[in-house]
Design a protein around this motif. Structure first.
Motif, PDB file in Angstrom:
ATOM      1  N   SER A   1     -18.832 -30.610 -75.722  1.00 21.76           N
ATOM      2  CA  SER A   1     -17.514 -31.031 -76.204  1.00 21.76           C
ATOM      3  C   SER A   1     -17.430 -31.059 -77.723  1.00 21.76           C
ATOM      4  O   SER A   1     -18.431 -31.239 -78.415  1.00 21.76           O
ATOM      5  CB  SER A   1     -17.184 -32.419 -75.650  1.00 21.76           C
ATOM      6  OG  SER A   1     -17.126 -32.398 -74.241  1.00 21.76           O
ATOM      7  N   GLU A   2     -16.204 -30.912 -78.197  1.00 21.15           N
ATOM      8  CA  GLU A   2     -15.946 -30.934 -79.630  1.00 21.15           C
ATOM      9  C   GLU A   2     -14.918 -32.018 -79.945  1.00 21.15           C
ATOM     10  O   GLU A   2     -14.072 -32.343 -79.111  1.00 21.15           O
ATOM     11  CB  GLU A   2     -15.474 -29.562 -80.105  1.00 21.15           C
ATOM     12  CG  GLU A   2     -16.520 -28.486 -79.858  1.00 21.15           C
ATOM     13  CD  GLU A   2     -16.089 -27.086 -80.268  1.00 21.15           C
ATOM     14  OE1 GLU A   2     -15.002 -26.946 -80.867  1.00 21.15           O
ATOM     15  OE2 GLU A   2     -16.835 -26.129 -79.988  1.00 21.15           O
TER      16      GLU A   2
ATOM     17  N   SER B   1     -10.308 -31.291 -81.121  1.00 17.33           N
ATOM     18  CA  SER B   1      -9.571 -30.138 -80.598  1.00 17.33           C
ATOM     19  C   SER B   1      -8.366 -30.619 -79.788  1.00 17.33           C
ATOM     20  O   SER B   1      -8.300 -31.779 -79.363  1.00 17.33           O
ATOM     21  CB  SER B   1     -10.485 -29.277 -79.724  1.00 17.33           C
ATOM     22  OG  SER B   1     -11.040 -30.041 -78.671  1.00 17.33           O
ATOM     23  N   LYS B   2      -7.422 -29.728 -79.563  1.00 13.34           N
ATOM     24  CA  LYS B   2      -6.209 -30.113 -78.832  1.00 13.34           C
ATOM     25  C   LYS B   2      -6.519 -30.535 -77.412  1.00 13.34           C
ATOM     26  O   LYS B   2      -5.948 -31.484 -76.882  1.00 13.34           O
ATOM     27  CB  LYS B   2      -5.210 -28.946 -78.827  1.00 13.34           C
ATOM     28  CG  LYS B   2      -4.547 -28.695 -80.171  1.00 13.34           C
ATOM     29  CD  LYS B   2      -3.481 -27.611 -80.059  1.00 13.34           C
ATOM     30  CE  LYS B   2      -2.780 -27.405 -81.395  1.00 13.34           C
ATOM     31  NZ  LYS B   2      -1.727 -26.356 -81.305  1.00 13.34           N
ATOM     32  N   ARG B   3      -7.432 -29.810 -76.747  1.00 11.42           N
ATOM     33  CA  ARG B   3      -7.812 -30.107 -75.364  1.00 11.42           C
ATOM     34  C   ARG B   3      -9.317 -29.955 -75.233  1.00 11.42           C
ATOM     35  O   ARG B   3      -9.967 -29.305 -76.058  1.00 11.42           O
ATOM     36  CB  ARG B   3      -7.108 -29.153 -74.385  1.00 11.42           C
ATOM     37  CG  ARG B   3      -5.591 -29.181 -74.430  1.00 11.42           C
ATOM     38  CD  ARG B   3      -5.026 -28.090 -73.532  1.00 11.42           C
ATOM     39  NE  ARG B   3      -5.537 -26.777 -73.923  1.00 11.42           N
ATOM     40  CZ  ARG B   3      -5.555 -25.704 -73.128  1.00 11.42           C
ATOM     41  NH1 ARG B   3      -5.117 -25.792 -71.896  1.00 11.42           N
ATOM     42  NH2 ARG B   3      -6.024 -24.561 -73.566  1.00 11.42           N
TER      43      ARG B   3
ATOM     44  N   ASP C   1     -10.733 -26.458 -75.413  1.00 13.99           N
ATOM     45  CA  ASP C   1     -10.560 -25.667 -76.630  1.00 13.99           C
ATOM     46  C   ASP C   1     -11.830 -25.767 -77.483  1.00 13.99           C
ATOM     47  O   ASP C   1     -12.157 -26.838 -78.004  1.00 13.99           O
ATOM     48  CB  ASP C   1      -9.355 -26.166 -77.427  1.00 13.99           C
ATOM     49  CG  ASP C   1      -8.046 -25.960 -76.680  1.00 13.99           C
ATOM     50  OD1 ASP C   1      -7.958 -24.993 -75.914  1.00 13.99           O
ATOM     51  OD2 ASP C   1      -7.119 -26.786 -76.858  1.00 13.99           O
ATOM     52  N   PHE C   2     -12.532 -24.648 -77.634  1.00 15.63           N
ATOM     53  CA  PHE C   2     -13.787 -24.630 -78.379  1.00 15.63           C
ATOM     54  C   PHE C   2     -13.658 -23.755 -79.625  1.00 15.63           C
ATOM     55  O   PHE C   2     -13.075 -22.673 -79.581  1.00 15.63           O
ATOM     56  CB  PHE C   2     -14.927 -24.080 -77.501  1.00 15.63           C
ATOM     57  CG  PHE C   2     -15.169 -24.882 -76.250  1.00 15.63           C
ATOM     58  CD1 PHE C   2     -15.729 -26.145 -76.320  1.00 15.63           C
ATOM     59  CD2 PHE C   2     -14.841 -24.364 -75.001  1.00 15.63           C
ATOM     60  CE1 PHE C   2     -15.969 -26.886 -75.173  1.00 15.63           C
ATOM     61  CE2 PHE C   2     -15.073 -25.087 -73.846  1.00 15.63           C
ATOM     62  CZ  PHE C   2     -15.637 -26.355 -73.930  1.00 15.63           C
ATOM     63  N   GLU C   3     -14.225 -24.248 -80.711  1.00 14.34           N
ATOM     64  CA  GLU C   3     -14.288 -23.459 -81.933  1.00 14.34           C
ATOM     65  C   GLU C   3     -15.678 -22.876 -82.157  1.00 14.34           C
ATOM     66  O   GLU C   3     -15.849 -21.957 -82.954  1.00 14.34           O
ATOM     67  CB  GLU C   3     -13.881 -24.319 -83.129  1.00 14.34           C
ATOM     68  CG  GLU C   3     -12.418 -24.758 -83.083  1.00 14.34           C
ATOM     69  CD  GLU C   3     -12.000 -25.529 -84.319  1.00 14.34           C
ATOM     70  OE1 GLU C   3     -12.840 -25.647 -85.247  1.00 14.34           O
ATOM     71  OE2 GLU C   3     -10.859 -26.005 -84.365  1.00 14.34           O
TER      72      GLU C   3
ATOM     73  N   LYS D   1     -20.489 -30.030 -82.601  1.00 10.23           N
ATOM     74  CA  LYS D   1     -20.242 -30.657 -81.300  1.00 10.23           C
ATOM     75  C   LYS D   1     -20.317 -32.169 -81.405  1.00 10.23           C
ATOM     76  O   LYS D   1     -20.883 -32.737 -82.344  1.00 10.23           O
ATOM     77  CB  LYS D   1     -21.277 -30.169 -80.272  1.00 10.23           C
ATOM     78  CG  LYS D   1     -21.272 -28.663 -80.034  1.00 10.23           C
ATOM     79  CD  LYS D   1     -20.038 -28.230 -79.276  1.00 10.23           C
ATOM     80  CE  LYS D   1     -20.091 -26.754 -78.908  1.00 10.23           C
ATOM     81  NZ  LYS D   1     -18.959 -26.347 -78.041  1.00 10.23           N
TER      82      LYS D   1
END
Length: 415
Positions: free
Chosen positions: A145-146, A149-151, A154-156, A172
């Protein structure tokens, strides 16, 4: 600010990696042994669980005993030398450990989920390589998880192809188990936006784990920030996790059922401590006409109600495990949906009873139970924190859509 700058600034906060075990882990032979080993470990883990929570002491020795016991390889397939126990048994194991110390129970969650995913999506060569690691006692942490983020999906974090390896960059959070892991599966996207598990060495150059988990509950899950600065991961350890959600598989339900088991464990611990306190320390209420608190008819009714609700959650937990077993052996839209639905039902009940039992403890045990020396509030703090995973308000929606409109649940790790 670049990631490299962040890494440098946080170098003093970085937690060093732990070595792999010298001796190979035990391999559990069957379901009965898995339950027996879990009970034996839980009897030890519970002894200092309140102290570990109060002082935020890492469960280093406990985690070593847990992973070396063989319980971290119980869902490795028989074809690769593993026990391949029922997921009903796996859930019971996590519940037993979590009743002793829910942080320790949660640390195993992502490890066991990744083992399941490897079975689903990896080819035979990769399975042989990674399952051998697990059977030796290697612990997977997680860097999924990050923050911000919006959801949750959603991963960067991304990786770039570099020949025989990939290079991962990102940041992370909520990385349960990463501090004392041997390998860290990182959810990272490829150029097509598909999510893979890039399984990096815990001491890989550029991989920094920071002990900055500050939640009031689940205080020793060994979570925190993971910084990824040009981390190299061999392609042998690049697992196509996205394939587990392109078609119906049990992967999402497996991640979920372990969450349920942590919560039923918390509920069991809260009820056990309620009974113990009422039986030994609480006073009878002045209007009850009784000599002992445990004779109070309202307390008797409340404990009966809590126990009934816990048993209902546990029954659904076992039913969900059996449904997952069927979906693993024969994955299709129907078997997977059944596993997801029963697991969602169990998640609702486990959330409700974990919070109710840990809250009711103080009402039934009385003011003395709030004293710091008992640290009984850890059960409520743990329940309130852990049940925030995968909100149950959306579980009700999944059930309603399924039973009213015949709509199967979505395929992702939170369903």
């Amino acid at each position: 600010m670049t990631l490299s700058q962040v890494n440098t600034e946080n170098a003093v906060k970085a937690v060093p990696a732990v070595p792999r075990p010298v001796e190979p882990a035990h391999v559990i032979k069957d379901d009965a042994e898995a339950i027996a080993v879990a009970r034996r470990l839980a009897a030890e883990f519970v002894k200092d669980s309140a102290k570990r929570d109060r002082e935020r002491i890492w469960p280093v020795a406990e985690l070593d005993a847990f992973s070396q016991s063989g319980l971290w390889s119980i869902n490795v397939p028989k074809a690769f030398g593993g026990p391949e126990v029922s997921y009903a048994t796996l859930a019971k194991v996590i519940e037993i450990i979590s009743a002793a110390d829910s942080s320790i129970g949660q640390i195993a969650q992502n490890h066991l989920g990744v083992v399941a995913a490897i079975r689903t999506v990896s080819d035979a060569a990769q399975q042989k390589l990674l399952f051998a690691e697990v059977l030796r006692g290697t612990r997977f942490g997680n860097a999924f998880s990050e923050l911000g983020s919006k959801r949750a999906v959603d991963f960067e974090t991304r990786f770039a192809d570099a020949g025989d390896h990939v290079v991962v960059n990102g940041r992370k959070f909520y990385s349960s188990g990463a501090l004392l892991a041997h390998l860290v599966p990182i959810v990272a996207l490829d150029d097509e936006g598909r999510a893979w598990y890039a399984i990096a060495e815990r001491d890989a150059p550029g991989l920094t784990v920071i002990d900055d988990w500050s939640s009031f509950g689940q205080r020793t899950t060994l979570s925190g920030t993971v910084l990824l600065d040009n981390v190299k991961v061999p392609k042998t350890h690049l697992v196509p996790g996205y394939k587990g959600y392109e078609v119906p598989t049990a992967d999402g339900a497996i991640f979920q059922i372990i969450q349920v088991a942590v919560d039923t464990g918390i509920a069991q611990a809260a009820i056990d401590d309620t009974v113990a306190f009422v039986r030994t320390k609480s006073r009878a209420w002045v209007d009850s006409g009784q000599d002992h608190a445990w004779e109070d008819p309202y307390t008797i009714q409340a404990v009966g109600d809590l126990t009934l609700r816990l048993h209902a959650a546990q029954a659904l937990l076992e039913k969900a495990g059996r449904a997952i077993d069927r979906a693993v052996l024969n994955p299709n839209a129907d078997t997977v949906a059944e596993a997801q639905i029963v697991t969602a039902e169990a998640k609702i009940l486990s959330t409700e009873i974990a919070i109710a039992a840990s809250n009711k403890l103080f009402e039934l045990a009385g003011t003395r139970s709030t004293l710091a020396e008992h640290n009984l509030d850890r059960h409520w703090r743990n329940a309130r924190t852990h049940t925030l995973h995968d909100p149950v308000r959306w579980k009700y929606a999944i059930l309603g859509r399924y039973f009213l409109n015949g709509e199967n649940p979505p395929l992702h790790a939170w369903s």
